[in-house]
Design a protein around this motif. Structure first.
Motif, mmCIF file in Angstrom:
data_model
loop_
_atom_site.group_PDB
_atom_site.id
_atom_site.type_symbol
_atom_site.label_atom_id
_atom_site.label_comp_id
_atom_site.label_asym_id
_atom_site.label_seq_id
_atom_site.Cartn_x
_atom_site.Cartn_y
_atom_site.Cartn_z
ATOM 1 N N THR A 1 -16.184 -15.370 -38.028
ATOM 2 C CA THR A 1 -16.664 -16.362 -38.988
ATOM 3 C C THR A 1 -17.038 -15.669 -40.302
ATOM 4 N N VAL A 2 -17.265 -16.472 -41.310
ATOM 5 C CA VAL A 2 -17.652 -15.943 -42.617
ATOM 6 C C VAL A 2 -18.992 -15.213 -42.519
ATOM 7 N N LEU A 3 -19.928 -15.778 -41.754
ATOM 8 C CA LEU A 3 -21.239 -15.143 -41.597
ATOM 9 C C LEU A 3 -21.106 -13.739 -41.016
ATOM 10 N N GLU A 4 -20.224 -13.584 -40.039
ATOM 11 C CA GLU A 4 -20.032 -12.263 -39.436
ATOM 12 C C GLU A 4 -19.469 -11.267 -40.441
ATOM 13 N N TYR A 5 -18.499 -11.698 -41.230
ATOM 14 C CA TYR A 5 -17.932 -10.807 -42.238
ATOM 15 C C TYR A 5 -18.969 -10.428 -43.302
ATOM 16 N N VAL A 6 -19.755 -11.402 -43.724
ATOM 17 C CA VAL A 6 -20.787 -11.135 -44.730
ATOM 18 C C VAL A 6 -21.819 -10.145 -44.186
ATOM 19 N N THR A 7 -22.228 -10.313 -42.931
ATOM 20 C CA THR A 7 -23.228 -9.397 -42.370
ATOM 21 C C THR A 7 -22.649 -8.007 -42.104
ATOM 22 N N ILE A 8 -21.373 -7.927 -41.767
ATOM 23 C CA ILE A 8 -20.745 -6.601 -41.612
ATOM 24 C C ILE A 8 -20.721 -5.872 -42.954
ATOM 25 N N VAL A 9 -20.340 -6.589 -44.001
ATOM 26 C CA VAL A 9 -20.338 -5.997 -45.342
ATOM 27 C C VAL A 9 -21.767 -5.627 -45.748
ATOM 28 N N GLY A 10 -22.723 -6.500 -45.452
ATOM 29 C CA GLY A 10 -24.124 -6.218 -45.764
ATOM 30 C C GLY A 10 -24.636 -4.981 -45.031
ATOM 31 N N PHE A 11 -24.290 -4.853 -43.769
ATOM 32 C CA PHE A 11 -24.690 -3.679 -42.996
ATOM 33 C C PHE A 11 -24.110 -2.416 -43.631
ATOM 34 N N GLY A 12 -22.819 -2.477 -43.977
ATOM 35 C CA GLY A 12 -22.181 -1.329 -44.631
ATOM 36 C C GLY A 12 -22.821 -1.004 -45.966
ATOM 37 N N LEU A 13 -23.186 -2.035 -46.723
ATOM 38 C CA LEU A 13 -23.860 -1.837 -47.996
ATOM 39 C C LEU A 13 -25.220 -1.164 -47.791
#
Length: 108
Positions: free
Chosen positions: A1-13
């Protein structure tokens, strides 16, 4: 989902911010600790950007866990909030950390 992608990017950030902050702080120390506090790079925005990165990545991991839960009624998801909360409490309120000793008197 979009939420999962956003949180993966956030974690990486969060990881990226933490690494960059540590590298910039190490360079500042190597150059003789010019000034009272490090103000180079991400350090000009926050006194503890490395702590921000650490806290941010664990909140992203908690939000990511929502995707594998059954929703707000899932007890395991609510129990998993202990990780980011404990990370925040340790980094913000433990006397041995920089946030508690932010007056600079502990710098060596």
């Amino acid at each position: 989902t979009v939420l999962e992608y956003v949180t993966i990017v956030g974690f990486g950030l969060g990881v990226f911010i933490e690494i960059i902050a540590d590298i910039q702080k190490a360079a500042w120390v190597k150059n003789g600790r010019v000034g009272t506090f490090c103000t180079a790079g991400v350090w000009k925005y926050s006194r503890h950007p490395n702590y921000f990165g650490e806290i941010f990545q664990w909140w992203c991991a908690w939000i990511f866990a929502y995707g594998s839960s059954t929703g707000p009624g899932d007890v395991q998801w609510w129990c998993s909030v202990l990780s980011p909360v404990m990370t925040m409490l340790i980094l913000l309120f433990t006397p041995a950390t920089g946030v508690m000793n932010a007056n600079g008197s502990n710098l060596k």
